[in-house]
Design a protein around this motif. Structure first.
Motif, PDB file in Angstrom:
ATOM      1  N   CYS A 446       4.036 -14.922 -17.557  1.00  0.00           N
ATOM      2  CA  CYS A 446       4.543 -15.210 -18.895  1.00  0.00           C
ATOM      3  C   CYS A 446       3.364 -15.344 -19.854  1.00  0.00           C
ATOM      4  O   CYS A 446       2.214 -15.125 -19.474  1.00  0.00           O
ATOM      5  N   SER A 447       3.646 -15.728 -21.116  1.00  0.00           N
ATOM      6  CA  SER A 447       2.615 -15.620 -22.145  1.00  0.00           C
ATOM      7  C   SER A 447       1.823 -16.896 -22.385  1.00  0.00           C
ATOM      8  O   SER A 447       0.703 -16.834 -22.886  1.00  0.00           O
ATOM      9  N   GLU A 451       4.902 -22.493 -21.418  1.00  0.00           N
ATOM     10  CA  GLU A 451       6.078 -21.712 -21.027  1.00  0.00           C
ATOM     11  C   GLU A 451       6.190 -21.657 -19.501  1.00  0.00           C
ATOM     12  O   GLU A 451       7.277 -21.814 -18.938  1.00  0.00           O
ATOM     13  N   LEU A 514       7.204 -11.304 -18.225  1.00  0.00           N
ATOM     14  CA  LEU A 514       7.842 -11.908 -19.393  1.00  0.00           C
ATOM     15  C   LEU A 514       6.849 -12.018 -20.543  1.00  0.00           C
ATOM     16  O   LEU A 514       6.882 -12.978 -21.303  1.00  0.00           O
ATOM     17  N   ARG A 515       5.954 -11.034 -20.646  1.00  0.00           N
ATOM     18  CA  ARG A 515       4.936 -11.126 -21.684  1.00  0.00           C
ATOM     19  C   ARG A 515       4.570  -9.745 -22.187  1.00  0.00           C
ATOM     20  O   ARG A 515       4.852  -8.740 -21.552  1.00  0.00           O
TER      21      ARG A 515
END
Length: 949
Positions: A446-447, A451, A514-515
């Motif tokens: 993820c970013s 998160e 997810l990024r």
């Protein structure tokens, strides 16, 4: 559709002189290098109104790409029925569980004993298509095996169609709906067929001696060659999971060093490497030791060190410069760091070996220079997958969740990223596309760190135990969490960029992104985390959630390892499914549109981008690369340099890069001509003549014709005259503003004909080639590169089917004496050949060509209009309609946004009964419309690329 369908059936089953139709013709389907059975089934799915399949055997590894298509069909309200069974217990219970996840699929279990059918029926508006043959719905059968399947289309009331429909209806009635009760009973009693028990065979195989595979043998041969040449450094580029450590061990075993040093940045990697080297080299275990924070086994023959310990002054002071005669630097892309440089400065071994999976560094450090540009061998991801060294993957690019009509982008705040509906959507997609095995063992990128931590808590609360790991966690903590994933105590590790390299997790069966994709390097590093082979792992599912990111265009580039910077190629990779051996690349239609939207603003061929590509290749080769180097190393396409409007030729680019290039105005003009007009290789004739004259100075026409024949190129008087027109620049003597193109190219012929039977270089060109070695090198480079690029074209024909051409290419390849492309617009009716250029999708109603409603009438003919005003009795229309043997060459591009290049779809003929004078546009100007029937049926791939909405 009745007439095309009738013609297609007659073409395929009676007489091929009837017009064909790629989508309707009876066909024998096979798996070949450029195509496979799945592509046809996929195309039928995307265009059908419903389907019924009867397929005995199904494997989970083919369900991922199938689910992508089914998700798109669900949005259109299209559903289907799949009838399968339990014959020979082939179908794993997991397959039935996965099928139940597809909401627009009805699954039935066949009751007949020995059910072994393989048939696919697709229902269209008033006709149907059936595919019957040897292919089950398995990855091997649809992508790689030697299989035959017959595809036939017919009207619903045809005898064969009725017979098949009756049989399927009967089979469906006799079959039972797949239920959880039936599945539980099947699962409780299922015993995996012995011939498919791969884990046991893998365990047996692991006890065998470890020997190099074919790619490793080739690498070892190159390393041995470096040693024999007296080189003392070498670099191996080997994709993650391809046995890089074993390859190093084989190299050391071959060298037989008195004392060996292995250097890496992590103790865990050093320990694993020690074990691997011991397995390969053997001997006494006491000869293998560690040099780390905890152990100093300096007296061992084979020492495995962490750079942190080795580079300490007190350690280096206790070692001699010649202490080791062979030193291996693992993860060599780190070797520019000060700690590694202290090691380089200290030791003088007989040989340094560097090994890395990612030599292209984001910090612009020159890894190749450190090893004297001696690149011994490269095993990149694509090659490793094709050689089956890695576990295959099935990539799915799926659109990210939209909140209030807006998709996630780079600026999305944490609240939007963690919105309950988005998290539920993510979990639903992860579950839908699934994983190989009994339990998810996934890695989620993820970013942001916050998160990652919050997602781990939410996942765990929703029954999917997960732990977040960030760079704030110790190595001990990371290893503990990885062990928990291996043991199945958790399902997911959620991180930011922590696992790009270093720690391996072979058990991974799912990677979730997810990024935003920041770089191709990082993308491949993260993808590579899951590709190590592992018992029971047949594939890895990669799920990429694609938002409105500016860098979306990097996704197809990274997956296909496409460094060409060719924007047309990137568009194609974003639209069509991709394959690397049996790995598949799939995008939902919405995700594909998001990628395509990100491409338009990007200048892949900007000087900034080309500079970066140049620097990378210069680092690799150790010298300023030429155009042929870009071709040879699979880097930026040389055509991208040629098409860049800011560059007259490659010598000008080299000068921009700081190289001392000195060219006269004449030499620059000549280089501009050969680069802009000949480098693309769309016709080899001029290039072959120049190549021969560079060597022989003079050539007879008879000798030149023989050169062409030996090369495999067509020869006739028209093309010989055209070559003269091109190389004397007469072809370009057309006014363009205040000058002609000929004047821009120096206004001087490159060749001269002292008589009708001889070719020579023009004296001014010959003098320049003799007196300026830089010019000669650049000139020769264009000729060599152009002939290399020509390899993809059919030199027996003027145009190669499905390759791209612009209007000027058509003028040249049709042997016209002048370049009349500027006033050609959409077509030009010549004596016996007419090129027609069609933009299928108009970008704006205000544009002149937008009033021409070009449509694909029935999948095989295009509705086309002359320019206006034109009438049936207009001279050019009459010549078009009534010239015997008139050849119509059809070129099509999807939209104005694509650029100047059109795909060649072959020759077409006018369907005379469709010719009609019509009033077009708001001013009702007269034009003549007609249907152009393709002589070569359109391939499904081109249909999807050009005409699918």
């Amino acid at each position: 559709m009745n007439k095309p369908l009738q013609d297609a059936i007659l073409n395929g089953l009676y007489d091929q002189t009837y017009p064909g139709h790629e989508l309707l013709n009876p066909q024998l389907l096979r798996n070949t290098k450029g195509s496979n059975i799945w592509l046809t089934i996929r195309q039928e799915l995307l265009s059908c109104q419903g389907f019924t399949w009867a397929v005995a055997f199904i494997t989970q590894d083919m369900l991922v790409p199938f689910k992508v298509v089914m998700a798109d069909l669900a949005k259109k309200g299209v559903s289907g029925t799949l009838i399968t069974g339990d014959y020979l217990a082939f179908n794993d219970p997991k397959v039935f569980h996965e099928l139940l996840k597809i909401e627009n699929l009805t699954v039935k279990v066949a009751s007949p004993r020995g059910f072994h059918a393989k048939g696919y029926l697709f229902q269209h508006e008033n006709w149907q298509t059936v595919v019957i043959g040897s292919a089950n719905f398995t990855r091997s059968a649809l992508l790689s095996n030697y299989e035959w399947a017959l595809k036939v289309s017919s009207k619903e009331n045809a005898a064969l169609a009725e017979q098949l429909a009756t049989e399927l209806k009967k089979l469906s009635q006799e079959s039972q709906l797949l239920s959880l009760e039936w599945l539980k009973n099947y699962e409780d009693n299922w015993v995996k067929p012995t011939q498919y028990q791969s884990r046991k065979s893998q365990k047996v195989a692991s006890s065998q001696p470890i020997e190099p595979n074919q790619m490793q043998k080739a690498a070892l041969q190159e390393l041995d060659g470096l040693v024999e040449e007296g080189k003392n450094k070498g670099l191996i580029v080997s994709a993650t999971g391809t046995g890089k450590t074993y390859l190093g061990a084989f190299a050391v075993r071959n060298f037989k060093p008195h004392k060996f040093l292995y250097v890496v940045h992590r103790e865990q990697i050093a320990k694993k490497a020690l074990d691997s080297f011991y397995q390969v080299i053997g001997g006494e275990r006491k000869n293998y030791g560690l040099l780390t924070g905890h152990k100093h086994d300096l007296n061992c023959q084979y020492i495995f060190a962490t750079v942190q310990t080795l580079s300490q002054p007190e350690v280096l002071d206790n070692l001699q410069a010649t202490e080791f005669d062979y030193i291996l630097i693992d993860e060599a892309h780190r070797a520019a760091a000060p700690s590694y440089q202290r090691v380089f400065d200290k030791f003088t071994p007989k040989f340094w070996l560097g090994m890395t999976a990612t030599p292209e560094r984001m910090d612009n450090q020159d890894v190749y220079q450190l090893f004297d540009y001696n690149l011994a061998y490269e095993i990149r991801l694509r090659g490793a997958l094709e050689e089956k060294m890695l576990a295959p993957f099935h990539y799915v690019g799926v659109e990210d969740y939209e909140v209030d009509g807006e998709s996630i982008d780079e600026t999305a705040n944490l609240r939007r990223l963690l919105a309950p509906k988005r998290v539920d959507y993510i979990l639903k997609q992860i579950d839908y596309y699934g994983y190989c095995g009994d339990q998810a063992k996934g890695l989620i990128f993820c970013s942001r760190q916050e998160e990652a931590r919050e997602l781990a808590e939410i996942f765990s609360a929703k029954g999917h135990p997960a732990i977040a790991l960030t760079n704030e966690d110790s190595e001990k903590r990371r290893l503990q969490v990885v062990h928990q994933l291996d043991e199945g105590k958790i399902e997911y590790i959620i991180t930011v960029d922590l696992f790009n390299e270093g720690i391996d997790i072979p058990a991974l069966n799912q990677i979730v992104m997810l990024r935003n994709t920041q770089s191709s390097i990082v993308f491949i590093q993260q993808l590579g985390r899951g590709l190590r082979k592992y018992p029971g792992k047949d594939y890895v599912t990669v799920i990429d959630f694609i938002g409105n990111y500016k860098n979306n265009y990097l996704i197809p580039i990274s997956l296909n390892q496409d460094d060409s910077r060719d924007i047309d190629r990137v568009r194609e990779e974003s639209t069509l499914p991709g394959f690397i051996d049996v790995s598949t690349i799939n995008f939902t239609q919405v995700a594909s549109s998001k990628i395509l939207a990100s491409i338009d603003p990007i200048k892949l061929d900007s000087i900034k981008e080309l500079r970066q590509s140049y620097i990378e290749l210069k680092e690799k080769t150790g010298k300023p690369p030429l155009l042929y180097d870009f071709y040879r190393y699979g880097s930026t396409s040389p055509e991208v340099f040629a098409s860049n409007h800011a560059l007259a030729h490659y010598g000008e680019f080299l000068a921009k890069m700081g190289e001392p290039i000195k060219l006269t105005e004449y030499e620059s003009a000549v280089l501009s001509f050969v680069t802009k007009e000949l480098l693309n290789g769309k016709r080899p004739h001029e290039l072959l003549l120049l190549k021969q004259l560079l060597a022989d100075k003079s050539l007879s026409q008879t000798e030149y014709e023989q050169v062409l024949r030996d090369y495999g190129a067509y020869v006739n008087s028209a093309v010989l005259n055209s070559v003269d027109d091109i190389l004397t620049l007469n072809f370009f003597d057309i006014k363009q503003g205040k000058t002609t193109k000929k004047e821009q190219y120096g206004d001087q012929a490159l060749i001269e004909r002292p008589d009708l039977f001889t070719y020579q270089l023009a004296p001014q060109l010959e003098e320049a080639l003799n007196h300026n070695q830089q010019f000669k090198q650049l000139f020769t480079d264009v000729v060599k590169t152009g002939l290399a690029l020509n390899q993809k074209y059919d030199d027996q024909k003027q145009f190669t089917l499905y390759e791209q051409y612009d209007r000027k290419d058509a003028c040249r390849l049709l042997n016209w004496p002048k370049d009349v492309s500027a006033p050609m617009y959409g077509y030009r009716v010549d004596k016996d050949e007419t090129p027609i250029f069609i933009t299928y999708k108009k970008d704006a109603s205000k544009k002149r060509n937008a009033v021409y409603n070009n449509t694909l009438e029935d999948g095989r003919s295009l509705r086309w209009y002359t320019r206006s005003p034109r009438h049936i009795d207009s001279d050019e229309v009459q010549r078009l309609l009534n010239t015997p043997e008139m050849k119509l060459h059809l070129f099509v591009k999807k939209s104005d946004a694509i650029g100047k290049q059109f795909f060649y779809l072959g020759q077409a003929e006018i369907q005379k009964e469709t010719v009609k004078e019509e009033q077009l546009g708001p001013k009702k100007k007269a034009a003549v419309g007609m249907n152009l029937l393709l002589k070569h049926p359109l391939e499904a791939k081109m249909y999807e690329l050009l005409f699918e909405e």
